[in-house]
Write a protein that holds these residues in place. Sequence first.
Motif, PDB file in Angstrom:
ATOM      1  N   THR A   9       8.156   9.727 -12.011  1.00 18.29           N
ATOM      2  CA  THR A   9       6.828   9.296 -10.859  1.00 18.29           C
ATOM      3  C   THR A   9       6.393   8.162 -11.131  1.00 18.29           C
ATOM      4  OG1 THR A   9       7.663  11.669 -10.184  1.00 18.29           O
ATOM      5  CG2 THR A   9       5.688  10.157  -9.280  1.00 18.29           C
ATOM      6  N   SER A  10       6.025   6.787 -10.446  1.00 17.01           N
ATOM      7  CA  SER A  10       5.498   5.438 -11.066  1.00 17.01           C
ATOM      8  C   SER A  10       4.508   5.287 -10.098  1.00 17.01           C
ATOM      9  CB  SER A  10       6.312   4.650 -10.906  1.00 17.01           C
ATOM     10  OG  SER A  10       5.736   3.321 -11.104  1.00 17.01           O
ATOM     11  N   ALA A  11       3.108   4.679 -10.937  1.00 15.11           N
ATOM     12  CA  ALA A  11       2.074   4.292 -10.172  1.00 15.11           C
ATOM     13  C   ALA A  11       2.436   3.811  -9.389  1.00 15.11           C
ATOM     14  CB  ALA A  11       1.218   4.118 -11.502  1.00 15.11           C
ATOM     15  N   ALA A  12       1.567   2.918  -8.267  1.00  7.45           N
ATOM     16  CA  ALA A  12       1.608   2.740  -7.543  1.00  7.45           C
ATOM     17  C   ALA A  12       0.400   1.545  -6.741  1.00  7.45           C
ATOM     18  CB  ALA A  12       2.596   2.848  -5.688  1.00  7.45           C
ATOM     19  N   THR A  13      -0.332   1.676  -7.543  1.00  7.53           N
ATOM     20  CA  THR A  13      -1.756   1.484  -7.563  1.00  7.53           C
ATOM     21  C   THR A  13      -1.943  -0.269  -7.075  1.00  7.53           C
ATOM     22  OG1 THR A  13      -2.832   3.268  -7.730  1.00  7.53           O
ATOM     23  CG2 THR A  13      -4.699   1.013  -7.793  1.00  7.53           C
ATOM     24  N   GLY A  14      -2.310  -1.235  -5.716  1.00  8.85           N
ATOM     25  CA  GLY A  14      -2.341  -2.177  -5.878  1.00  8.85           C
ATOM     26  C   GLY A  14      -1.175  -2.768  -5.376  1.00  8.85           C
ATOM     27  N   ARG A  15      -0.304  -1.987  -4.957  1.00 11.48           N
ATOM     28  CA  ARG A  15       1.413  -2.358  -4.834  1.00 11.48           C
ATOM     29  C   ARG A  15       0.736  -3.353  -3.267  1.00 11.48           C
ATOM     30  NH1 ARG A  15       0.549  -3.149  -9.711  1.00 11.48           N
ATOM     31  NH2 ARG A  15       1.925  -2.410 -11.114  1.00 11.48           N
ATOM     32  N   PRO A  16       2.544  -4.251  -2.562  1.00 13.44           N
ATOM     33  CA  PRO A  16       2.499  -4.158  -1.595  1.00 13.44           C
ATOM     34  C   PRO A  16       2.278  -2.984  -0.447  1.00 13.44           C
ATOM     35  CG  PRO A  16       2.427  -6.255  -2.814  1.00 13.44           C
ATOM     36  CD  PRO A  16       2.106  -4.721  -3.575  1.00 13.44           C
ATOM     37  N   VAL A  17       1.778  -2.313   0.451  1.00 14.58           N
ATOM     38  CA  VAL A  17       2.239  -1.360   1.490  1.00 14.58           C
ATOM     39  C   VAL A  17       2.689  -1.693   2.665  1.00 14.58           C
ATOM     40  CG1 VAL A  17       1.914   1.472   2.087  1.00 14.58           C
ATOM     41  CG2 VAL A  17       0.491   0.312  -0.288  1.00 14.58           C
ATOM     42  N   TYR A  18       4.269  -1.004   2.786  1.00 19.42           N
ATOM     43  CA  TYR A  18       4.533  -1.359   4.186  1.00 19.42           C
ATOM     44  C   TYR A  18       5.131  -0.295   5.027  1.00 19.42           C
ATOM     45  CZ  TYR A  18       6.012  -6.373   2.620  1.00 19.42           C
ATOM     46  OH  TYR A  18       5.387  -7.506   2.178  1.00 19.42           O
ATOM     47  N   GLY A  19       5.025   0.290   5.988  1.00 18.97           N
ATOM     48  CA  GLY A  19       5.357   1.112   6.913  1.00 18.97           C
ATOM     49  C   GLY A  19       6.333   0.509   8.247  1.00 18.97           C
ATOM     50  N   TYR A  20       6.700   1.892   8.474  1.00 27.60           N
ATOM     51  CA  TYR A  20       7.809   1.008   9.288  1.00 27.60           C
ATOM     52  C   TYR A  20       7.854   1.288  10.503  1.00 27.60           C
ATOM     53  CZ  TYR A  20      12.946   0.372  11.327  1.00 27.60           C
ATOM     54  OH  TYR A  20      14.411  -0.591  11.370  1.00 27.60           O
ATOM     55  N   ALA A  21       7.662   0.195  11.470  1.00 26.68           N
ATOM     56  CA  ALA A  21       7.002   0.002  12.630  1.00 26.68           C
ATOM     57  C   ALA A  21       8.278   0.049  13.729  1.00 26.68           C
ATOM     58  CB  ALA A  21       6.790  -1.234  13.203  1.00 26.68           C
ATOM     59  N   LEU A  22       8.252   1.165  13.973  1.00 27.12           N
ATOM     60  CA  LEU A  22       9.444   1.463  15.366  1.00 27.12           C
ATOM     61  C   LEU A  22       9.942   0.564  16.648  1.00 27.12           C
ATOM     62  CD1 LEU A  22       9.148   5.445  15.149  1.00 27.12           C
ATOM     63  CD2 LEU A  22      10.697   4.044  14.462  1.00 27.12           C
ATOM     64  N   GLU A  23       8.410   0.274  16.870  1.00 28.43           N
ATOM     65  CA  GLU A  23       8.817  -0.875  17.903  1.00 28.43           C
ATOM     66  C   GLU A  23       9.386  -1.999  18.083  1.00 28.43           C
ATOM     67  OE1 GLU A  23       5.783   0.699  16.794  1.00 28.43           O
ATOM     68  OE2 GLU A  23       4.822   1.102  18.480  1.00 28.43           O
ATOM     69  N   GLN A  24       8.522  -2.488  16.495  1.00 32.20           N
ATOM     70  CA  GLN A  24       9.462  -3.993  16.508  1.00 32.20           C
ATOM     71  C   GLN A  24      11.413  -3.503  15.327  1.00 32.20           C
ATOM     72  OE1 GLN A  24       6.521  -6.136  14.112  1.00 32.20           O
ATOM     73  NE2 GLN A  24       4.618  -5.066  15.533  1.00 32.20           N
ATOM     74  N   GLY A  25      11.047  -3.069  15.153  1.00 28.27           N
ATOM     75  CA  GLY A  25      12.575  -1.917  14.650  1.00 28.27           C
ATOM     76  C   GLY A  25      12.435  -2.599  12.927  1.00 28.27           C
ATOM     77  N   ARG A  26      11.185  -2.170  12.347  1.00 29.44           N
ATOM     78  CA  ARG A  26      11.358  -3.833  11.109  1.00 29.44           C
ATOM     79  C   ARG A  26      10.200  -3.272  10.367  1.00 29.44           C
ATOM     80  NH1 ARG A  26       7.462  -7.941  10.430  1.00 29.44           N
ATOM     81  NH2 ARG A  26       6.418  -8.333  12.896  1.00 29.44           N
ATOM     82  N   TRP A  27      10.127  -3.054   8.487  1.00 29.95           N
ATOM     83  CA  TRP A  27       8.464  -3.180   7.949  1.00 29.95           C
ATOM     84  C   TRP A  27       7.920  -3.869   8.350  1.00 29.95           C
ATOM     85  CZ3 TRP A  27       8.998   1.391   4.908  1.00 29.95           C
ATOM     86  CH2 TRP A  27      10.167   2.570   5.015  1.00 29.95           C
ATOM     87  N   ALA A  28       6.631  -3.571   7.899  1.00 30.04           N
ATOM     88  CA  ALA A  28       5.490  -4.282   8.624  1.00 30.04           C
ATOM     89  C   ALA A  28       4.196  -3.415   7.759  1.00 30.04           C
ATOM     90  CB  ALA A  28       5.153  -4.616   9.773  1.00 30.04           C
ATOM     91  N   ARG A  29       3.258  -4.225   7.317  1.00 32.18           N
ATOM     92  CA  ARG A  29       2.188  -4.635   6.020  1.00 32.18           C
ATOM     93  C   ARG A  29       1.107  -4.798   7.303  1.00 32.18           C
ATOM     94  NH1 ARG A  29       1.335  -8.174   1.389  1.00 32.18           N
ATOM     95  NH2 ARG A  29      -0.078  -6.303   0.988  1.00 32.18           N
TER      96      ARG A  29
END
Length: 448
Positions: A428-448
């Motif tokens: 398990t790794s810390a992730a504070t301050g890292r870029p966060v992406y979620g998957y945009a279903l309408e666009q079919g791609r990962w987006a911030r």
Amino acid sequence: MSEAEDFARLMRELKDRGGLSYGVLARRLHTSTSTLHRYCNGEALPAEFAVVDRFARACGASAAEAVDLHRAWLLADARRRAGATAPDPVPVPVPVPAPDQAAAAVEAEPERTVVVGPAGMVGRAAGTGPTGAESGARPSWYRRRAAGVAAAGLTAGAVALALLAVTGPDRGTPHAGAGPGAGIGTRGSGGSASAAATPSAPGAAPGAMPTDPATGTAQPSASSGGSATASAPASAPPPVPGRAPAAPLKAAVRSHVWAAGCDHAYLAERGPGSVPPPPVQADAPAWATAQRAVHAGSQIVEVTLHGTGGGAVVLEGLEVRVGARRTPPAWNVYQMSQGCGGGLTPAVFAVNLDAPRPLARPVAGNDAGNRLPAPAFPMRVSADEPVVLRVEAVTTGCDCDWSLDLRWTSPAGSGTLRLDDGGRPLRTSAATGRPVYGYALEQGRWAR
């Protein structure tokens, strides 16, 4: 009758006796009427024990009936996982006998026995926002999808308790890298050397099987597709002087458990254009292995335990072992959902991996306003009385390799059962301050 048919039969019997319609039960289970109908007809099997547990309670099942339903689900789920992960048979050339050998006696094919251990259970409902990385303000794709996903989250929100200890009629029933598994080892009370499977390097082949130094035999490890079971012999051999007794326990470890069955985050080095869409929870081990992903910020581990001997085993305590602490990698965070939740916060053993000596701290839960007691040792486990332990580890400062040591005692002796990721440490790794992406279903791609 197959394991799935036996489970469906028990569900039908409880439903008929309870006198509730499919519609009423479906609303209480936070699922659809058609899905519940398929469960009762044997056409589908719940992916999480939470649905089974709520079904039993809604139908007024007794403690003994709930135990039977729990056992039937474990067997059916184990059979399903075994069928899903079993490799295709490799054809072997068969020599054609000569004509003068045609009258020779035909040797009977030896009987094959397949042993399938029970699978673990999943999920908790996260009612306080995303777990894992600190994502800050919700991105625009998240806010647009929040309302639609909330309804879907209710379905996944019906999850089992983090600690399910079925101890007889006097107790009620409560449910990155390679795939989950369990490496077994014993440590005698006299301080003898550990017989746990030696963890392999992170780059070791997923199919490699760790070896028990005490016996020289290979211990089973998990494939990347689901849970794995590791067990000691069904009947323990007589104790050997100078050697710790074999653990009379069978453990199934699941290391890719998501909150509410949908909320989780992974760290991956690849850019968003090279990462495929998020999987469902059942496919998370294979997805994480393919992306070389690491649990981001938190990790939920669930362990299902069964006794393998004739008597009961007492679980005395759980210890956390941090094998390595590294600087967290500067990778991207990929959220597996756009938000989900429910009314159930299971009781857990909470672990702070950043502490100098991490402890498994019991934490109470909540189910729609009803307090769920914190898990507590000692616990009793046998072949007929399973126990499920749920551990939630968090970190904000390290990339940690860790494992769990479960101390046990039985009439044959005492020792320690190592719980890890198929012979490898959990990570398990810390992730504070890292870029966060979620998957945009309408666009079919990962987006911030």
